[in-house]
Design a protein around this motif. Structure first.
Motif, PDB file in Angstrom:
ATOM      1  N   THR A  84       0.831  -1.203   0.000  1.00  0.00           N
ATOM      2  CA  THR A  84       0.000   0.000   0.000  1.00  0.00           C
ATOM      3  C   THR A  84       0.866   1.254   0.000  1.00  0.00           C
ATOM      4  O   THR A  84       0.556   2.236  -0.674  1.00  0.00           O
ATOM      5  CB  THR A  84      -0.942  -0.011   1.223  1.00  0.00           C
ATOM      6  N   ASP A 134      -6.288  -1.555  -4.706  1.00  0.00           N
ATOM      7  CA  ASP A 134      -5.652  -2.071  -3.494  1.00  0.00           C
ATOM      8  C   ASP A 134      -6.630  -2.998  -2.779  1.00  0.00           C
ATOM      9  O   ASP A 134      -7.605  -2.540  -2.184  1.00  0.00           O
ATOM     10  CB  ASP A 134      -5.250  -0.897  -2.587  1.00  0.00           C
ATOM     11  N   GLN A 190      -9.000  -0.140  -0.382  1.00  0.00           N
ATOM     12  CA  GLN A 190      -9.383  -1.386   0.259  1.00  0.00           C
ATOM     13  C   GLN A 190     -10.764  -1.272   0.908  1.00  0.00           C
ATOM     14  O   GLN A 190     -11.584  -2.152   0.799  1.00  0.00           O
ATOM     15  CB  GLN A 190      -8.329  -1.742   1.309  1.00  0.00           C
TER      16      GLN A 190
END
Ligand code: ATP
Ligand code: ATP
Ligand code: MG
Ligand code: MG
Lengths: 333, 331
Positions: free
Chosen positions: A51, A184, A103
């Motif tokens: 990330t 992500d 996410q």
């Protein structure tokens, strides 16, 4: 996929965070290219720096969320080095050709505004008429296969299921027709049926829009499903990169091999799973030699003193391991 | 089969209140007429999409919430109506590991305290408690130095192993594991799964293992139950249910589940396209029919019961005998 055109070129990316115990190197000397129209997956265990790398590319690591951080290297995108742009210039790039799915889609959607309005806002930047913009929102909601799009446009984010929110986020990204989409962990919060729908959507859009996708995940199933090429990261460094068949059929780095062996594939009666003993090294310590050394069953003397470079061992297959680089045939299990 | 747990016609309807007087306006039928048994020493996997009622079943088994109908028996003794003294004895035989290990530990207390407390309140002999804790930590591959840390000073995998250790210290007969590995990455997941299987072998433990990762469920389970919108759709031996499913819903789940290798790409992925309907306004007949690619008129009108299609393999589908054979899946 066009091997010759590069959508993104990351060179010697280095990210350090300031922590109470000193500077922590989250990403070290990472270099890779993403080709136009390809799905490039980055895998690795929790905390290895995936990330952080994506946030650096997006220009999202700043003085406010990471005081005292340092970023080095170059990130070439559309003939510009993103790391040298001002915040204003970066905003412009993010608004047009570079998109990211986070996410947790709830963090990225504003709970106070209806889903349709948030997508509308993203389009209106483009100076098209209001009526035209709303027509385009309805089109996008259809495109991301939200059932009953009229009603969904009027829903607030918290009234949508995880999969629906993720699709609204994707719709918002598409409104801008990005050249590169960074995703992500786009499906970790979703169950398999909805996960399959989101992956299907990403594939369809890649085909329709010639978009490149940088997919970050620790789920090898998703990688097997949609990735073209795969990079494996360990403790802030890239340890292996190959096309998806190379990673699954012929993994060379001991870490990649052990990771693949720890996936449950059979039944209880087939015996216990392989595990990787030990922990990620402390990112604040300067480690001589290979960072995987302490957990590696194949280590040799040189691993303690020299950090292995990422070298191409067969065309398109790069590995950072002293042992894998020298052994040609089968590796010890 | 010698059942340790017998669940019959279990039902949990949550009330939804609305309006000025908070009157009951509707019900969420989270668990509806669910029956199954788990043999001693066996693992039953419980699978289903988000909101299908898996955690509600888990909480009903331990009577952390009260059932609105049906019965749960542990070693033949009724759990749903047990009196407080008897319930205390029953509860000692059942443990649970929650999905989010951090949320089930007191963040301001050291690990030592969290492990010791349930033993003290359950009247274990004080002198032996610390030895038992150390022995259990060794079983889950953790060192004694962790005892003086706080939960946030442990990694996700360490926290999850601590919550497994805490549940096992009371020597339960039944351990309910609610998504025990979904927050972990795969190398840590492998450690936790191995430990669970080792402990099952050593102590003859019985598990109810909830997960939506079919590869994990296949690996740990002896039998598998599939839930959809509060109902059991299919139950049977793990090979049969996951490799040759007889219910269209299970087939849809298996098809949606990501493959183990890129060589398996290109199979049909999405069988069940639409979103599941709400639990308040359930479809008539078979609950799957609005999403089912094979539906017929009977599916809209009549609710299918579970039928035994092969020894021990049950499915609730009118058309089970006439479905096209699903694509076989390699593991
Ligand atoms: N703002 C920050 N300040 C200090 N350290 C940070 C910061 N952000 C991330 N880190 C550290 O950098 C390392 C890499 O974190 P990152 O979030 O990039 O990992 P990841 O690979 O995405 O992990 P996951 O799979 O769990 O999402 C970790 O050790 C993390 O604790
Ligand atoms: N206390 C409650 N009051 C009202 N509804 C509830 C309550 N607890 C659960 N529900 C509802 O019951 C249904 C089943 O919930 P449950 O938590 O059992 O699902 P699950 O299968 O465990 O899902 P997940 O995979 O997301 O954990 C859901 O629709 C949920 O919203
Ligand atoms: Mg991350
Ligand atoms: Mg649950």
């Amino acid at each position: 996929m066009d091997q010759t055109r590069r959508a993104l070129c990351v060179q010697h990316l280095d990210i350090q965070f300031s922590t109470p115990h000193g500077m922590a190197r989250a990403v070290q000397e990472v270099s890779f290219d993403i080709h136009a129209g390809e799905i490039y997956a980055l895998v690795g265990e929790s905390g290895c720096g995936k990330t952080s790398a994506a946030h650096a590319v997006m220009g999202l690591i700043n003085r406010i969320n990471a005081p005292g951080h340092r970023i080095g290297g170059r990130v070439l995108f559309e003939d510009k080095d993103l790391l040298s742009l001002t915040e204003e210039e970066m905003c412009h790039v993010r608004g047009r050709s570079l998109g990211m799915i986070f996410q947790n889609p709830l963090d990225a959607l504003n709970p106070l505004y209806r889903a349709g309005y948030q997508v509308y806002e993203a389009i209106v930047l483009d100076k098209i008429g209001k009526i035209e913009a709303w027509r385009r929102v309805a089109e996008l909601f259809n495109q991301v296969k939200l059932s009953d799009p009229e009603a969904r446009m009027r829903s607030y984010p918290q009234e949508l299921s995880g999969g629906m929110r993720q699709r609204v986020m994707i719709g918002m990204m598409l409104a801008r027709n990005p050249r590169l989409l960074i995703a992500d962990e786009p499906t970790t919060a979703l169950d398999v049926t909805i996960q399959a729908q989101v992956l299907e959507l990403i594939l369809a859009l890649r085909a329709a829009l010639e978009m490149s996708v940088w997919l970050i995940t620790h789920d090898f199933g998703i990688v097997a499903e949609i990735a073209d090429r795969v990079a494996v990261m360990y403790a802030g460094v890239l340890v292996e990169e190959a096309d998806v068949l190379g990673i699954f059929d012929n993994p060379r780095h001991p870490y990649t091999r052990m990771l693949m062996a720890s996936l449950p594939r059979g039944f209880k009666r087939d015996g216990r799973l392989r595990t990787i003993a030990g922990l990620l090294p402390d990112p604040t310590l300067e480690i001589p030699g290979c960072r995987f050394r302490d957990r590696c069953p194949a280590k040799i003397e040189v691993c303690a003193t020299q950090a292995p470079a990422l070298v191409e061992i067969t065309p398109g297959h790069r590995v950072a391991c002293h042992v894998a680089a020298t052994v040609k045939g089968d590796l010890p299990p | 089969m010698n059942p340790l747990v017998e669940v019959s016609h279990l039902e949990k309807h949550f009330e939804i209140r609305s309006g000025l007087w908070r009157t009951v306006s509707s019900h969420v039928r989270a668990v509806d007429d669910v029956s199954f048994a788990i043999a001693a020493g066996e693992t039953l996997g419980l699978v289903g999409e988000s909101g299908s009622g898996k955690s509600t079943v888990a909480r009903l088994l331990l009577r952390l919430i009260t059932a609105t109908g049906g019965s749960v028996r542990l070693e033949g003794r009724e759990v749903t109506t047990a009196r407080p003294a008897e319930m205390k004895a029953l509860r000692r035989k059942m443990g649970i590991v929650f999905q989010d290990p951090a949320a089930s530990m007191n963040p301001r207390a050291k690990i030592k305290w969290s492990l010791r407390r349930p033993l003290v309140t359950n009247g274990f002999e004080h002198a032996r408690i610390d030895d038992q804790i150390l022995a259990m930590l060794a079983k889950v591959n953790l060192g004694p130095e962790l005892l003086n840390r706080y939960p946030h000073q442990l990694s996700g995998g360490q926290q999850q192993r601590i919550s497994v250790a805490r549940a096992l210290l009371l020597r339960p007969r039944l351990l309910v594991l609610d998504e025990p590995t979904s927050a972990l990455d795969i190398s840590v997941q492998a450690q936790v799964l191995n430990i669970l299987l080792d402990l099952q072998e050593a102590f003859g433990l019985t598990y109810l293992f909830i997960s939506h990762d079919l590869n994990v469920v296949r690996y740990v389970s002896d039998r598998v139950a599939i839930m959809y919108l509060g109902k059991l759709m299919e139950i049977g031996p793990v090979e049969a249910v996951l490799q040759a499913p007889r219910h269209p819903y299970t087939q849809g789940l298996a098809a949606s589940s990501p493959p183990m290798s890129p060589h398996q790409r290109g199979r049909q992925r999405v069988l069940l396209a639409e979103q599941p309907p709400s639990l308040i306004d359930l479809p008539t007949g078979c609950r799957l029919h609005p999403r089912c690619p094979f539906r017929q008129t009977i599916c809209e009108e009549t609710r299918p019961e579970l039928r035994e299609l092969a020894p021990g393999h049950w499915a609730a589908c009118h058309l089970a005998e006439n479905l096209p054979a699903p694509q076989p899946r390699d593991t």
